[in-house]
Scaffold this motif. Structure first.
Motif, PDB file in Angstrom:
ATOM      1  N   SER A  56      49.581  33.988  29.473  1.00 24.07           N
ATOM      2  CA  SER A  56      49.311  34.472  30.839  1.00 24.07           C
ATOM      3  C   SER A  56      49.769  33.500  31.920  1.00 24.07           C
ATOM      4  O   SER A  56      49.228  33.498  33.022  1.00 24.07           O
ATOM      5  N   ASP A  57      50.716  32.650  31.625  1.00 19.76           N
ATOM      6  CA  ASP A  57      51.248  31.647  32.562  1.00 19.76           C
ATOM      7  C   ASP A  57      50.168  30.731  33.124  1.00 19.76           C
ATOM      8  O   ASP A  57      50.374  30.053  34.116  1.00 19.76           O
TER       9      ASP A  57
ATOM     10  N   ALA B 231      49.837  29.339  38.168  1.00 20.62           N
ATOM     11  CA  ALA B 231      50.743  29.980  37.200  1.00 20.62           C
ATOM     12  C   ALA B 231      51.988  29.117  37.005  1.00 20.62           C
ATOM     13  O   ALA B 231      52.519  28.530  37.960  1.00 20.62           O
TER      14      ALA B 231
END
Length: 189
Positions: A48-49, A86
């Motif tokens: 999910s970064d 992120a």
């Protein structure tokens, strides 16, 4: 029609080649471990970064360095990372996390003890032991190009000895302060 199809294929290939998708699977090595004459191998999977899970194998051998005559180590490490933002290419990606692992050590040091000041330097040690280590980590990774990666991290923790084979009559500590300093280069897939 043929020119439009070729233009479409060219644009599609161009966007695929220059896509700046963040890393998903990273293979890297710690350059600082080359002082110990052995490479370190790490594999990290990002999710999910924002999250990463890293598995590393490290080993090394140092002879006649400082007050130690011989120091050999090898072990595995599992590190969980949480990225602050992120993961993005061409940006510094800071992270923090926790680690857990084992470390097998062989330490031989026959040093003379200096009792002239406040501190006594040097210990006579000759032992082989296994340990479990755990702690926290903080670092920054940087992806300057599509697949190349640079990462620096530090870790602080504690290790508990078990299966100790002491060759001297001196009492050994039950554990040790675990400090890690990594400067890694890698390739992301």
């Amino acid at each position: 029609m043929k020119k439009k199809t070729l233009l479409f294929i060219f644009l599609l290939c161009n966007s695929a080649i220059f896509a700046q998708k963040p890393a998903g699977l990273i293979v890297k090595t710690n350059l600082l471990n080359l002082v110990a004459k052995r490479p370190t191998l790490s594999v990290e999977k990002t999710f999910s970064d924002l999250y990463g899970l890293e598995f590393a194998y490290t080993s090394g051998e140092i002879k006649n360095f400082g007050y130690r005559d011989y120091y050999h180590y090898d072990g595995f490490l599992l590190r969980a990372k949480k990225y602050i933002r992120a993961i993005k290419n061409r940006e510094a990606n800071a992270f923090y996390g926790a680690y857990f692992g084992n470390l097998n050590k062989t330490v031989v040091s026959h040093s003379s003890v200096d009792n002239t000041g406040f501190f006594s330097w040097g210990h006579d040690r000759d032992f082989k032991a296994s340990s479990l280590r755990y702690g926290g980590t903080f670092g920054v990774s940087f992806i300057p190009k599509k697949h190349f990666l640079l990462e620096g991290l530090t870790g602080l923790g504690y290790g508990n000895y078990f299966n100790v084979h002491n060759n001297l009559n001196s009492k050994l500590p039950n554990g040790y302060f675990d400090f890690q300093l990594w400067l890694s280069v890698g390739y992301s897939f």
